[in-house]
Design a protein around this motif. Structure first.
Motif, PDB file in Angstrom:
ATOM      1  N   LYS A 153      -3.290   5.078  -6.672  1.00 29.34           N
ATOM      2  CA  LYS A 153      -3.026   6.371  -6.035  1.00 29.34           C
ATOM      3  C   LYS A 153      -3.668   6.343  -4.663  1.00 29.34           C
ATOM      4  O   LYS A 153      -4.779   5.833  -4.512  1.00 29.34           O
ATOM      5  CB  LYS A 153      -3.630   7.528  -6.848  1.00 29.34           C
ATOM      6  CG  LYS A 153      -3.024   7.728  -8.213  1.00 29.34           C
ATOM      7  CD  LYS A 153      -3.530   8.994  -8.868  1.00 29.34           C
ATOM      8  CE  LYS A 153      -2.793  10.203  -8.350  1.00 29.34           C
ATOM      9  NZ  LYS A 153      -3.133  11.438  -9.085  1.00 29.34           N
ATOM     10  N   PRO A 154      -3.012   6.890  -3.634  1.00 31.35           N
ATOM     11  CA  PRO A 154      -3.677   6.991  -2.328  1.00 31.35           C
ATOM     12  C   PRO A 154      -4.826   7.988  -2.409  1.00 31.35           C
ATOM     13  O   PRO A 154      -4.780   8.919  -3.211  1.00 31.35           O
ATOM     14  CB  PRO A 154      -2.562   7.492  -1.398  1.00 31.35           C
ATOM     15  CG  PRO A 154      -1.596   8.177  -2.307  1.00 31.35           C
ATOM     16  CD  PRO A 154      -1.659   7.460  -3.622  1.00 31.35           C
ATOM     17  N   HIS A 214      -3.414  12.176  10.970  1.00 37.32           N
ATOM     18  CA  HIS A 214      -2.429  11.108  10.826  1.00 37.32           C
ATOM     19  C   HIS A 214      -2.255  10.355  12.133  1.00 37.32           C
ATOM     20  O   HIS A 214      -2.066   9.136  12.138  1.00 37.32           O
ATOM     21  CB  HIS A 214      -1.099  11.689  10.358  1.00 37.32           C
ATOM     22  CG  HIS A 214      -1.055  11.958   8.887  1.00 37.32           C
ATOM     23  ND1 HIS A 214      -0.566  11.050   7.978  1.00 37.32           N
ATOM     24  CD2 HIS A 214      -1.457  13.030   8.152  1.00 37.32           C
ATOM     25  CE1 HIS A 214      -0.652  11.541   6.753  1.00 37.32           C
ATOM     26  NE2 HIS A 214      -1.194  12.743   6.835  1.00 37.32           N
ATOM     27  N   SER A 227      -7.670   3.973  -5.392  1.00 39.60           N
ATOM     28  CA  SER A 227      -7.068   3.803  -4.069  1.00 39.60           C
ATOM     29  C   SER A 227      -7.067   2.337  -3.646  1.00 39.60           C
ATOM     30  O   SER A 227      -6.055   1.819  -3.165  1.00 39.60           O
ATOM     31  CB  SER A 227      -7.826   4.641  -3.035  1.00 39.60           C
ATOM     32  OG  SER A 227      -7.791   6.003  -3.372  1.00 39.60           O
ATOM     33  N   ASN A 279      -4.520   0.372  -5.308  1.00 38.66           N
ATOM     34  CA  ASN A 279      -3.163   0.819  -5.013  1.00 38.66           C
ATOM     35  C   ASN A 279      -2.508   1.553  -6.178  1.00 38.66           C
ATOM     36  O   ASN A 279      -1.299   1.458  -6.394  1.00 38.66           O
ATOM     37  CB  ASN A 279      -2.283  -0.371  -4.593  1.00 38.66           C
ATOM     38  CG  ASN A 279      -1.104   0.048  -3.732  1.00 38.66           C
ATOM     39  OD1 ASN A 279      -1.209   1.013  -2.988  1.00 38.66           O
ATOM     40  ND2 ASN A 279       0.001  -0.652  -3.832  1.00 38.66           N
ATOM     41  N   SER A 331      -3.359   4.256   5.609  1.00 39.67           N
ATOM     42  CA  SER A 331      -4.057   5.481   5.233  1.00 39.67           C
ATOM     43  C   SER A 331      -4.221   5.622   3.722  1.00 39.67           C
ATOM     44  O   SER A 331      -4.659   6.659   3.239  1.00 39.67           O
ATOM     45  CB  SER A 331      -3.326   6.713   5.785  1.00 39.67           C
ATOM     46  OG  SER A 331      -2.063   6.861   5.166  1.00 39.67           O
ATOM     47  N   THR A 332      -3.834   4.586   2.953  1.00 41.08           N
ATOM     48  CA  THR A 332      -4.044   4.641   1.511  1.00 41.08           C
ATOM     49  C   THR A 332      -5.520   4.850   1.210  1.00 41.08           C
ATOM     50  O   THR A 332      -5.888   5.628   0.345  1.00 41.08           O
ATOM     51  CB  THR A 332      -3.537   3.350   0.847  1.00 41.08           C
ATOM     52  OG1 THR A 332      -2.122   3.274   1.042  1.00 41.08           O
ATOM     53  CG2 THR A 332      -3.824   3.349  -0.643  1.00 41.08           C
ATOM     54  N   PHE A 333      -6.383   4.158   1.949  1.00 37.55           N
ATOM     55  CA  PHE A 333      -7.815   4.424   1.859  1.00 37.55           C
ATOM     56  C   PHE A 333      -8.499   3.940   3.129  1.00 37.55           C
ATOM     57  O   PHE A 333      -8.154   2.917   3.693  1.00 37.55           O
ATOM     58  CB  PHE A 333      -8.460   3.741   0.653  1.00 37.55           C
ATOM     59  CG  PHE A 333      -9.948   3.980   0.579  1.00 37.55           C
ATOM     60  CD1 PHE A 333     -10.427   5.211   0.157  1.00 37.55           C
ATOM     61  CD2 PHE A 333     -10.862   3.010   0.977  1.00 37.55           C
ATOM     62  CE1 PHE A 333     -11.792   5.465   0.117  1.00 37.55           C
ATOM     63  CE2 PHE A 333     -12.220   3.259   0.931  1.00 37.55           C
ATOM     64  CZ  PHE A 333     -12.684   4.487   0.503  1.00 37.55           C
ATOM     65  N   PRO A 345       0.827  -1.219   0.000  1.00 33.89           N
ATOM     66  CA  PRO A 345       0.000   0.000   0.000  1.00 33.89           C
ATOM     67  C   PRO A 345       0.855   1.260   0.000  1.00 33.89           C
ATOM     68  O   PRO A 345       1.831   1.364   0.744  1.00 33.89           O
ATOM     69  CB  PRO A 345      -0.817  -0.133   1.295  1.00 33.89           C
ATOM     70  CG  PRO A 345      -0.897  -1.603   1.532  1.00 33.89           C
ATOM     71  CD  PRO A 345       0.413  -2.157   1.049  1.00 33.89           C
ATOM     72  N   LEU A 346       0.480   2.225  -0.825  1.00 30.20           N
ATOM     73  CA  LEU A 346       1.306   3.411  -1.036  1.00 30.20           C
ATOM     74  C   LEU A 346       1.527   4.213   0.241  1.00 30.20           C
ATOM     75  O   LEU A 346       2.588   4.784   0.448  1.00 30.20           O
ATOM     76  CB  LEU A 346       0.666   4.305  -2.105  1.00 30.20           C
ATOM     77  CG  LEU A 346       0.566   3.671  -3.492  1.00 30.20           C
ATOM     78  CD1 LEU A 346      -0.229   4.568  -4.428  1.00 30.20           C
ATOM     79  CD2 LEU A 346       1.954   3.422  -4.065  1.00 30.20           C
ATOM     80  N   ARG A 347       0.505   4.289   1.092  1.00 30.72           N
ATOM     81  CA  ARG A 347       0.636   5.017   2.352  1.00 30.72           C
ATOM     82  C   ARG A 347       0.162   4.161   3.514  1.00 30.72           C
ATOM     83  O   ARG A 347      -0.494   4.641   4.415  1.00 30.72           O
ATOM     84  CB  ARG A 347      -0.155   6.321   2.294  1.00 30.72           C
ATOM     85  CG  ARG A 347       0.495   7.379   1.416  1.00 30.72           C
ATOM     86  CD  ARG A 347      -0.283   8.666   1.428  1.00 30.72           C
ATOM     87  NE  ARG A 347       0.296   9.658   0.538  1.00 30.72           N
ATOM     88  CZ  ARG A 347      -0.321  10.768   0.159  1.00 30.72           C
ATOM     89  NH1 ARG A 347      -1.532  11.027   0.607  1.00 30.72           N
ATOM     90  NH2 ARG A 347       0.259  11.619  -0.651  1.00 30.72           N
ATOM     91  N   ASN A 382      -7.146  11.056  -1.750  1.00 30.62           N
ATOM     92  CA  ASN A 382      -6.955  12.432  -1.294  1.00 30.62           C
ATOM     93  C   ASN A 382      -8.198  13.216  -1.686  1.00 30.62           C
ATOM     94  O   ASN A 382      -8.712  13.029  -2.799  1.00 30.62           O
ATOM     95  CB  ASN A 382      -5.710  13.037  -1.950  1.00 30.62           C
ATOM     96  CG  ASN A 382      -5.297  14.356  -1.315  1.00 30.62           C
ATOM     97  OD1 ASN A 382      -6.068  15.303  -1.279  1.00 30.62           O
ATOM     98  ND2 ASN A 382      -4.062  14.417  -0.824  1.00 30.62           N
TER      99      ASN A 382
END
Length: 350
Positions: free
Chosen positions: A177-178, A111, A172, A175, A83-85, A78-80, A180
């Motif tokens: 783009k996270p 966060h 999201s 995976n 918190s990716t989604f 997961p990119l983040r 936003n």
């Protein structure tokens, strides 16, 4: 021709415009009142949009892992992280589109909440819970009234909005783009129409009450944005200007996270370095990284911005303060600059 030109202009301003136009095309093609000839005209217009913008969106396919949207494809890490989604991201995106990100929790608080796991709503501070509840009640009420007032056209607007949001969620979950809130900004025009219709459907007295409440919440959000340091956007340019004046060629500057932005604005002569997530792993990693930054320089500046990204616990400045003598600290909105003496950990000055 007009629709095609508008679609191309939207896509050239931002590729999210393609999602916006695709949602519109889908809504129009599914309209029951459309005749076969109408569908051919609409389909041709949107095919022209796809063709004319193909040099840009085809290029983007080579930049992002768009192949992950296919069922059965490998998703990768997961990119983040977590918190990716999150499902909580959808109501938060609605809050941002309606009143701005500064009405709710700060970015640092968010966060921290996600890092803690569990139900994010239950972890919100009372002040955020009250304002978010008022905002949600107002938006949902206006939305329901607006959809009822608009009838079939309201459903079309809702479908248009839902398509844009669904694409952002799909990217999201797969995976690519996270998530936003700015990735669903294309849904904002239709949301504004629905909410505006909701105000119009109310009796004049109640519409004024609702409008005053909406303006009050927006005013609170703006007050925080301009006057509350916790909500301030990181002013990296101001930090670069400050260190241009105070740092000498013999000083070293360590800039994690926002290094590219800082380098763009910085015109001084001090050597610049950055730090990566692996450097924040433990105290020894921090010490090693700090020691490698221009080891001939006696003084080290540490520029802290968006610490929640790589250093939510504040390990880096803590370890630096333990090993070196802290001489000064300066702040600009969203950025903290710390100066350390690396050759005199136990005392002395500059």
């Amino acid at each position: 021709a007009t629709v095609t030109l508008l679609g191309v202009a939207a896509a050239l301003s931002n590729l999210q415009g393609l999602f916006w136009m695709a949602g519109l095309g889908l809504v129009l093609l599914l309209r029951p009142s459309f005749k076969p000839r109408d569908r051919v005209v609409v389909g041709t217009a949107f095919a022209a949009i796809a063709l004319l913008t193909s040099p840009w969106w085809l290029r983007s396919l080579g930049v992002v892992e768009i192949g992950r949207v296919l069922p059965g494809s490998e998703l990768g890490v997961p990119l983040r992280g977590g918190s990716t989604f999150s499902v909580s991201a959808l109501p938060y995106a609605g809050l941002v589109l309606s009143f701005g990100r500064t009405l709710g929790p700060t970015t640092a608080e968010l966060h921290g909440l996600f890092a803690g796991g569990g139900n994010v709503l239950r972890q919100l501070a009372p002040v955020h819970l009250v304002t978010a509840s008022l905002a949600a009640a107002l938006v949902v009420t206006m939305g329901i009234l607006g959809l009822r007032s608009l009838g079939r056209r309201g459903m079309e607007l809702l479908g248009w909005t839902s398509f844009v949001v669904a694409v952002a969620v799909l990217l999201s979950l797969r995976n690519v783009k996270p998530f936003n809130p700015r990735y669903v900004i294309a849904a904002m025009p239709s949301l504004l129409i629905i909410v505006g219709a909701g105000f119009e459907a109310l009796p004049r007295r109640w519409a004024l009450v609702a409008l005053c409440l909406w303006m009050g919440l927006t005013g609170l959000s703006l007050e925080r944005y301009y006057f509350d340091p916790d909500y301030a956007h990181a002013d990296v340019r101001a930090a670069a200007r400050l260190l241009e004046e105070r740092a000498s060629a013999e000083d070293a500057i360590l800039v994690p996270t926002v290094d590219h932005v800082f380098e763009y604005y910085y015109r001084g002569s001090s050597p610049l370095a950055t730090a990566y997530r692996s450097d924040f792993r433990d105290d020894e990693s921090v010490a090693r990284r700090a020691a490698k930054v221009a080891p001939e320089a006696r003084y080290l500046w540490y520029v802290e911005a968006r610490p929640w990204f790589a250093d939510p616990s504040g390990r880096f400045p803590r370890v630096l303060a333990e090993r070196y003598r802290k001489l000064s600290e300066f702040r600009v909105p969203g950025v903290r600059m710390l100066l350390f003496d690396r050759q005199n950990p136990g005392g002395g000055g500059r």
